[in-house]
Write an enzyme that holds these catalytic residues in place. Structure first.
Site, PDB file in Angstrom:
ATOM      1  N   LYS A 198       0.761  -1.202  -0.080  1.00 53.07           N
ATOM      2  CA  LYS A 198      -0.041   0.058   0.112  1.00 53.07           C
ATOM      3  C   LYS A 198       1.030   1.203   0.101  1.00 53.07           C
ATOM      4  CE  LYS A 198      -3.448   2.015   2.935  1.00 53.07           C
ATOM      5  NZ  LYS A 198      -4.234   1.998   3.993  1.00 53.07           N
ATOM      6  N   GLU A 228      10.484  -4.869   4.191  1.00 52.80           N
ATOM      7  CA  GLU A 228      10.547  -6.408   3.925  1.00 52.80           C
ATOM      8  C   GLU A 228      10.263  -6.305   2.279  1.00 52.80           C
ATOM      9  OE1 GLU A 228       9.001  -5.045   6.391  1.00 52.80           O
ATOM     10  OE2 GLU A 228       9.285  -6.524   8.088  1.00 52.80           O
ATOM     11  N   GLY A 265      -4.711  -1.690   5.317  1.00 48.64           N
ATOM     12  CA  GLY A 265      -3.984  -2.976   4.882  1.00 48.64           C
ATOM     13  C   GLY A 265      -4.382  -4.345   5.281  1.00 48.64           C
ATOM     14  N   ARG A 266      -5.020  -4.449   6.474  1.00 49.03           N
ATOM     15  CA  ARG A 266      -5.582  -5.682   6.955  1.00 49.03           C
ATOM     16  C   ARG A 266      -7.059  -5.955   6.332  1.00 49.03           C
ATOM     17  NH1 ARG A 266      -4.011  -2.487  10.791  1.00 49.03           N
ATOM     18  NH2 ARG A 266      -5.791  -1.585  12.211  1.00 49.03           N
ATOM     19  N   GLU A 275      -3.913  -6.352  15.329  1.00 50.36           N
ATOM     20  CA  GLU A 275      -3.340  -5.194  14.947  1.00 50.36           C
ATOM     21  C   GLU A 275      -4.633  -3.885  15.219  1.00 50.36           C
ATOM     22  OE1 GLU A 275      -0.135  -4.844  11.990  1.00 50.36           O
ATOM     23  OE2 GLU A 275      -1.942  -3.976  10.884  1.00 50.36           O
ATOM     24  N   HIS A 294      -5.101 -33.166  18.582  1.00 57.34           N
ATOM     25  CA  HIS A 294      -4.103 -33.960  18.810  1.00 57.34           C
ATOM     26  C   HIS A 294      -2.639 -32.990  19.205  1.00 57.34           C
ATOM     27  CE1 HIS A 294      -5.774 -37.739  17.769  1.00 57.34           C
ATOM     28  NE2 HIS A 294      -6.502 -36.756  16.739  1.00 57.34           N
ATOM     29  N   LYS A 319      10.231  -0.904  14.065  1.00 62.40           N
ATOM     30  CA  LYS A 319      10.769  -0.507  12.778  1.00 62.40           C
ATOM     31  C   LYS A 319      11.711   0.541  12.930  1.00 62.40           C
ATOM     32  CE  LYS A 319       6.488  -0.849  10.030  1.00 62.40           C
ATOM     33  NZ  LYS A 319       5.780   0.074   9.040  1.00 62.40           N
TER      34      LYS A 319
HETATM   35  O1  F6P Z   1       2.481  -4.139  10.022  1.00 65.03           O
HETATM   36  C1  F6P Z   1       2.037  -2.948   9.728  1.00 65.03           C
HETATM   37  C2  F6P Z   1       1.384  -2.844   8.274  1.00 65.03           C
HETATM   38  O2  F6P Z   1       1.523  -1.248   8.083  1.00 65.03           O
HETATM   39  C3  F6P Z   1       0.171  -3.261   8.042  1.00 65.03           C
HETATM   40  O3  F6P Z   1      -0.957  -2.775   8.649  1.00 65.03           O
HETATM   41  C4  F6P Z   1       0.180  -3.644   6.748  1.00 65.03           C
HETATM   42  O4  F6P Z   1      -0.794  -4.431   6.469  1.00 65.03           O
HETATM   43  C5  F6P Z   1       1.791  -3.963   6.325  1.00 65.03           C
HETATM   44  O5  F6P Z   1       2.299  -3.279   7.422  1.00 65.03           O
HETATM   45  C6  F6P Z   1       2.366  -3.896   5.141  1.00 65.03           C
HETATM   46  O6  F6P Z   1       2.095  -2.484   4.421  1.00 65.03           O
HETATM   47  P1  F6P Z   1       2.191  -2.043   2.802  1.00 65.03           P
HETATM   48  O7  F6P Z   1       1.154  -2.858   2.250  1.00 65.03           O
HETATM   49  O8  F6P Z   1       2.310  -0.786   2.899  1.00 65.03           O
HETATM   50  O9  F6P Z   1       3.777  -2.630   2.541  1.00 65.03           O
END
Ligand code: F6P
Length: 539
Positions: free
Chosen positions: A209, A215, A269-270, A355, A386, A506
């Site tokens: 987003k 990452e 995002g979620r 979150e 189990h 972060k």
């Molecule tokens: O973990 C924090 C967060 O902002 C989430 O809310 C989001 O889904 C994720 O990082 C990834 O963010 P982006 O889509 O901006 O890479």
């Protein structure tokens, strides 16, 4: 109009619930079932292909009445209206929360700052449809003229968990394309995926987003560098597409404007799998199935928006969860899908729930002195029986659990299905009734072993029984939990749509990253400093 901001503990309903809890906390559900032969019917909601039985809870009709009063007193109805009408209910980030618009019919209208967003939503949906068809049918080809065989979704958090969970859940409906997910900044993750790929036939979907996430950008860059070992810069356009709100940064990364699928800041995002973030879902199961997922979610939205609270599935599930969280002080909830397809469902829900509702400041900016977000965890049944069920049955903790099952199996093996569903039903019955000393004795158990074989029972469960796992029913199920999260956030008087809690780690990680290889490091506690030096010596 802002969200109401009522401290739930100041309501009359809360006081009633507290007194009611004191009166009823030791009631055994077995007695409640014995007293009322109609209990199961009273506490079951039948809606569409959903059968939701919440009778195996430590509740009476009075409990439900008090909880419904609580919903009224915290102005849940007004809050739902605020959300659906595009108010900026994500107040701390100044954003509307309209994932519901992404799955609404073309004829509907959802306004953000006075502009109906539905035409834009449908333009992007059209782009997803065309692109999906071109890739699936092999019309769009890779740089050597071969059709695509593999899709790699590069993203993390909401840009990974939703698509990954849905693709796994709907694998029965999948086409010939093989999908992969790269999320962790752990280089071994991306390298293990790369090992399986042929650059000529792989499409990369970079989902972020913000397009600033460490990452995702690290993984995208690593993959791009690997791709460029066999292809030229010009060929990136054929193999890389992106989903983002940050068009400039995507272009800077080298992805052609035509290959960008936009999203909007009013999609959290979620809650974003319904947007172009779900492109990998569409590619994996075809656009029609993706669209069916969306229409299932839309049906749940309509139910949530219009149904009376007493027969409103997300509202009832949310309120029962508040009852355990705030009065019984249950710390966690298990979510057990009796379907291997739901293997990643609890992991997905962890982000959605924790979150969103892991907050300790209320909507009046005051620190909170009551419990908020529950811990969510779970694994599919029967595997989990189990693994951790021992603790749910005989441990000291109260763990309310959602049992999700599908009446029809997809491959039609009735023998397995009957065994699966017998376990699904037996577990909630066992958790309800337990096993008395008399039962244990009558089995001829040696007297010194008797205490260990007694089950107290009285362990609460909801049974969510769905006819069949399909894109549409999965859409309903996910939306059901999204709305449950919303209702709980309203009751707890917190902002569910920001996530400042993930920022501190972060920031510190980027500081520490610069300190690797440095000799003069200070400004850390002694534990972190020792660990940093330890790593510096080993790396
Ligand atoms: O973990 C924090 C967060 O902002 C989430 O809310 C989001 O889904 C994720 O990082 C990834 O963010 P982006 O889509 O901006 O890479």
């Amino acid at each position: 109009m802002a969200l109401p901001n009522i401290n739930p503990t100041t309501t009359e309903a809360w006081r009633k619930l507290q007194a009611h809890y004191n009166d009823t906390k030791n009631l055994h559900m077995k007695e409640l079932f014995a007293q009322d032969s109609d209990r199961a019917n009273k506490f079951t909601i039948k809606w569409d292909d959903f059968y939701v039985d919440f009778s195996k809870n430590r509740i009476t009709e009075e409990t439900i009445n008090h909880l419904l009063q609580l919903a009224d007193e915290v102005k849940l109805k007004e809050a739902i209206q605020c959300q659906f009408s595009g108010e900026k209910i994500n107040q701390t980030e100044g954003r509307a929360v309209l994932h519901t618009a992404l799955r609404a019919p073309k004829t509907s209208a959802f306004y953000v700052d006075g502009v109906n967003v539905i035409p834009e939503v449908y333009l992007v949906k059209q782009k997803i449809e065309r692109f999906t068809n071109d890739i699936v049918n092999g019309n769009r080809k890779g740089y050597t003229g071969k059709a695509f065989t593999d899709i790699v979704n590069i993203g993390i958090g909401g840009s990974d968990l939703g698509p990954a969970m849905v693709v796994e859940s709907l694998q029965y409906y999948k086409n010939h394309l093989t999908t992969h997910f790269v999320s962790n900044v752990d280089g071994d993750h991306v390298n293990e995926v790369i090992k399986k790929l042929n650059p000529e036939t792989t499409l990369f979907v970079v989902v972020s987003k913000t397009f600033t996430t460490q990452e995702t950008l690290s993984n995208a860059n690593t993959i791009k560098a690997w791709f460029l070992k066999s292809a030229s810069e010009a060929e990136i356009a054929k193999h890389f597409v992106a989903v983002s709100t940050n068009i400039e940064s995507v272009k800077h990364f080298g992805i052609a404007e035509d290959n960008i699928f936009p999203m909007w800041d009013w999609v959290g995002g979620r809650f974003s799998l319904w947007s172009a973030v779900g492109l990998t879902i569409s590619l994996a199961v075809g656009y029609n199935n993706f669209n069916a997922l969306l229409s299932g979610a839309n049906k749940m939205d309509e139910h949530f928006k219009n149904e009376d609270f007493k027969s409103n599935i997300p509202v009832i599930l949310a309120l029962i969860s508040v009852w355990y969280n705030n009065f019984f002080k249950a710390e966690s909830e298990a979510v057990i899908g009796y379907s291997q397809y739901l293997n990643q469902f609890a992991t997905y829900l962890q982000q959605g729930t924790m979150e969103s509702n892991g907050k300790s400041v209320d909507r009046n900016s005051n620190p909170i002195n009551y419990e908020t977000g529950t811990l969510i965890w779970g694994e599919p049944g029967t595997n989990s029986q189990h693994a951790f069920f021992q603790l749910i049955h005989q441990g000291t903790k109260l763990i309310p659990a959602d049992f999700i099952g599908f009446a029809k199996s997809l491959h039609g093996n009735q023998d397995h299905q009957d065994k699966l569903i017998s376990n699904f039903l037996a577990q909630t019955e066992a958790l309800l009734n337990g096993k008395t000393e008399d039962d244990v004795v009558s089995e001829g158990t040696k007297s010194e072993i008797i205490p260990f074989k007694i089950f107290k029972g009285n362990k609460p469960t909801n049974t969510i029984f769905i006819n069949k796992l399909s894109p549409e029913s999965l859409g309903k199920l996910i939306a059901m939990y999204e709305h449950k999260i919303f209702v709980q956030g309203i009751v707890w008087n917190i902002f569910s749509y920001d996530q400042f809690g993930v920022e501190l780690g972060k920031q510190l990680a980027s500081k520490i990253l610069k300190e690797f290889g440095e000799s003069n490091i200070s400004n850390h506690d002694s534990s972190t400093l020792n660990l940093l030096n330890y790593y510096n010596n080993l790396r």
